[in-house]
Write an enzyme that holds these catalytic residues in place. Structure first.
Site, PDB file in Angstrom:
ATOM      1  CB  THR A  77     -29.671  33.079   3.396  1.00  0.00           C
ATOM      2  OG1 THR A  77     -30.000  31.937   2.584  1.00  0.00           O
ATOM      3  CG2 THR A  77     -30.512  33.064   4.661  1.00  0.00           C
ATOM      4  CG  HIS A 107     -24.329  39.407   3.881  1.00  0.00           C
ATOM      5  ND1 HIS A 107     -24.204  40.017   2.652  1.00  0.00           N
ATOM      6  CD2 HIS A 107     -24.031  38.096   3.665  1.00  0.00           C
ATOM      7  CE1 HIS A 107     -23.841  39.132   1.740  1.00  0.00           C
ATOM      8  NE2 HIS A 107     -23.735  37.941   2.342  1.00  0.00           N
ATOM      9  CB  ILE A 148     -35.746  30.737  -6.200  1.00  0.00           C
ATOM     10  CG1 ILE A 148     -37.262  30.911  -6.081  1.00  0.00           C
ATOM     11  CG2 ILE A 148     -35.263  31.297  -7.542  1.00  0.00           C
ATOM     12  CD1 ILE A 148     -37.739  32.348  -6.154  1.00  0.00           C
ATOM     13  N   GLY A 149     -33.448  28.001  -6.838  1.00  0.00           N
ATOM     14  CA  GLY A 149     -32.036  27.632  -6.918  1.00  0.00           C
ATOM     15  C   GLY A 149     -31.722  26.455  -6.020  1.00  0.00           C
ATOM     16  CG  LEU A 181     -27.892  40.365  -7.960  1.00  0.00           C
ATOM     17  CD1 LEU A 181     -29.400  40.357  -8.118  1.00  0.00           C
ATOM     18  CD2 LEU A 181     -27.453  41.446  -6.977  1.00  0.00           C
ATOM     19  CD  GLU A 213     -25.740  43.025   2.287  1.00  0.00           C
ATOM     20  OE1 GLU A 213     -24.542  42.688   2.198  1.00  0.00           O
ATOM     21  OE2 GLU A 213     -26.663  42.203   2.293  1.00  0.00           O
ATOM     22  NE  ARG A 242     -23.966  38.296  -3.225  1.00  0.00           N
ATOM     23  CZ  ARG A 242     -23.380  37.460  -2.382  1.00  0.00           C
ATOM     24  NH1 ARG A 242     -24.085  36.970  -1.369  1.00  0.00           N
ATOM     25  NH2 ARG A 242     -22.132  37.100  -2.516  1.00  0.00           N
ATOM     26  CG  ASP A 296     -27.928  36.748   6.567  1.00  0.00           C
ATOM     27  OD1 ASP A 296     -27.792  37.305   7.675  1.00  0.00           O
ATOM     28  OD2 ASP A 296     -26.976  36.290   5.915  1.00  0.00           O
ATOM     29  CB  CYS A 352     -30.723  31.932  -7.672  1.00  0.00           C
ATOM     30  SG  CYS A 352     -31.862  33.302  -7.329  1.00  0.00           S
TER      31      CYS A 352
END
Length: 342
Positions: free
Chosen positions: A242, A293, A158-159, A217, A273, A244, A268, A215
């Site tokens: 990996t 992250h 996706i992206g 956010l 966070e 958002r 990740d 992608c």
């Protein structure tokens, strides 16, 4: 002498060695190491000509309004979802990022997580660490039952920006068929790197054995992985993120992991966070890998990104207009302010 130079703030770090070296003779640099916008002192906020920020502080409207002289906010990294782009633009503050930052590292991290899922590496290591002894083939099969062959499987992206494209090239080398959904890229992209484009998100979920998110956010991508889209996915699908944390509805993912609809997931990033795993929806979900992250990190990537961010801050200091800045992400919302850019 340095007291007469323009002030550049590094909002959420105290280490400013790279920025100071890059901006020598151009600006004086102060590292604040603040993680809440209200903690940024008025006396420095009001004097800063440019600010550099990592990803641990929200640059909100209140903080922006206290930055009476600021010309630019520069993000050390690609994502800018923690900066209020519209408020910055309305005040005549340009927001820039460093989109090439960590491309190789994040793509490598995503590939590593995917390989961990397919070869069940983490769970096998945990069994060894917990003292399990493997006396024969039956013992191996019992523990490694989640492992799968890669060749011929479809990895859905996706992206396909810089990181998604870099991952696609890596995944092809391992034998994946790669498909993607991204309505914002030119039609020729898939042909230039030999991957397959699908027209809808629903189609991507239906054909993919593993889905990896790459992608930004935005209001349109928040919870792109949710109860409905997971129901459209193949049984036992793997999910990797990996990008958002807010791209995934974590309650829906936890339920899908528990039911087996999702075979395993590797994240990740999380919706909140620093991680709130102990009190969050994902606690207790099986077959889950979490990392803090950290997918962006390498020594080389950090230095490159910090130098790039500092150079962009220098460009803003010298400029009389924001239009010449590179990676100017709030251009659409930007209202020129002659006072700031004189």
């Amino acid at each position: 002498m340095t007291g007469t130079l323009p002030l550049v703030l590094v909002l959420d770090s105290s280490d400013v060695a790279v920025e100071t070296k890059t901006l020598k003779g151009i600006a004086r640099v102060v590292g604040l190491n603040k993680h809440f916008p209200a903690d940024v002192p008025d006396d420095v906020a009001s004097q800063a000509i440019a600010c550099i920020v990592w990803h641990t502080l929200d640059v909100d409207a209140k903080l922006l309004r206290r930055m009476g002289k600021c010309k630019a906010i520069v993000r050390t990294g690609a994502g800018f979802d923690r900066i209020d782009l519209k408020s910055a633009g309305s005040l005549g503050i340009a927001v820039c990022n460093t989109p090439a930052y960590g491309t190789e590292e994040v793509a490598d991290s995503a590939m590593s997580l995917i390989l961990n899922l397919y070869r069940w590496t983490l769970w096998l290591e945990r069994e060894i660490a917990n003292g399990k002894e493997f006396h024969g083939i039956a013992d191996v099969i019992q523990v490694a039952t989640g492992a799968r062959r890669i060749r011929g499987k479809t990895l859905g992206l996706i992206g396909v920006g810089a990181i998604g494209t870099a991952l696609a090239l890596r995944a092809k080398a391992f034998g994946f068929d790669v498909a993607f959904y991204d309505p914002y890229v030119p039609d020729f992209v898939h042909k230039s790197i030999g991957i397959n484009q699908v027209e809808t998100l629903e189609e991507l979920f239906k054909i993919s054995d593993c889905i990896s998110l790459h992608c930004p956010l935005t209001p349109g991508t928040k919870h792109v992985v949710n109860k409905e889209t997971l129901q459209q996915a193949r049984d036992g699908v793997f999910i990797v993120n990996t990008s958002r944390g807010g791209l995934i509805d974590e309650t829906a993912l936890a339920e899908a992991l528990k039911s087996g609809k999702v075979g395993a997931a590797a994240l990740d990033v999380q919706a909140t966070e620093p991680s709130t795993y102990e009190s969050g929806a994902l606690k207790g979900a099986p077959n889950l890998i979490l990392t803090p992250h950290s997918g962006w990190y390498s020594k080389e990537a950090v230095i490159e990104s910090r130098e790039t961010a500092a150079k962009e801050a220098a460009a803003a200091i010298k400029a009389h207009s924001a239009q010449g800045l590179r990676n100017f992400v709030n251009r659409r919302d930007f209202v020129p302010n002659e006072t700031r850019w004189k």
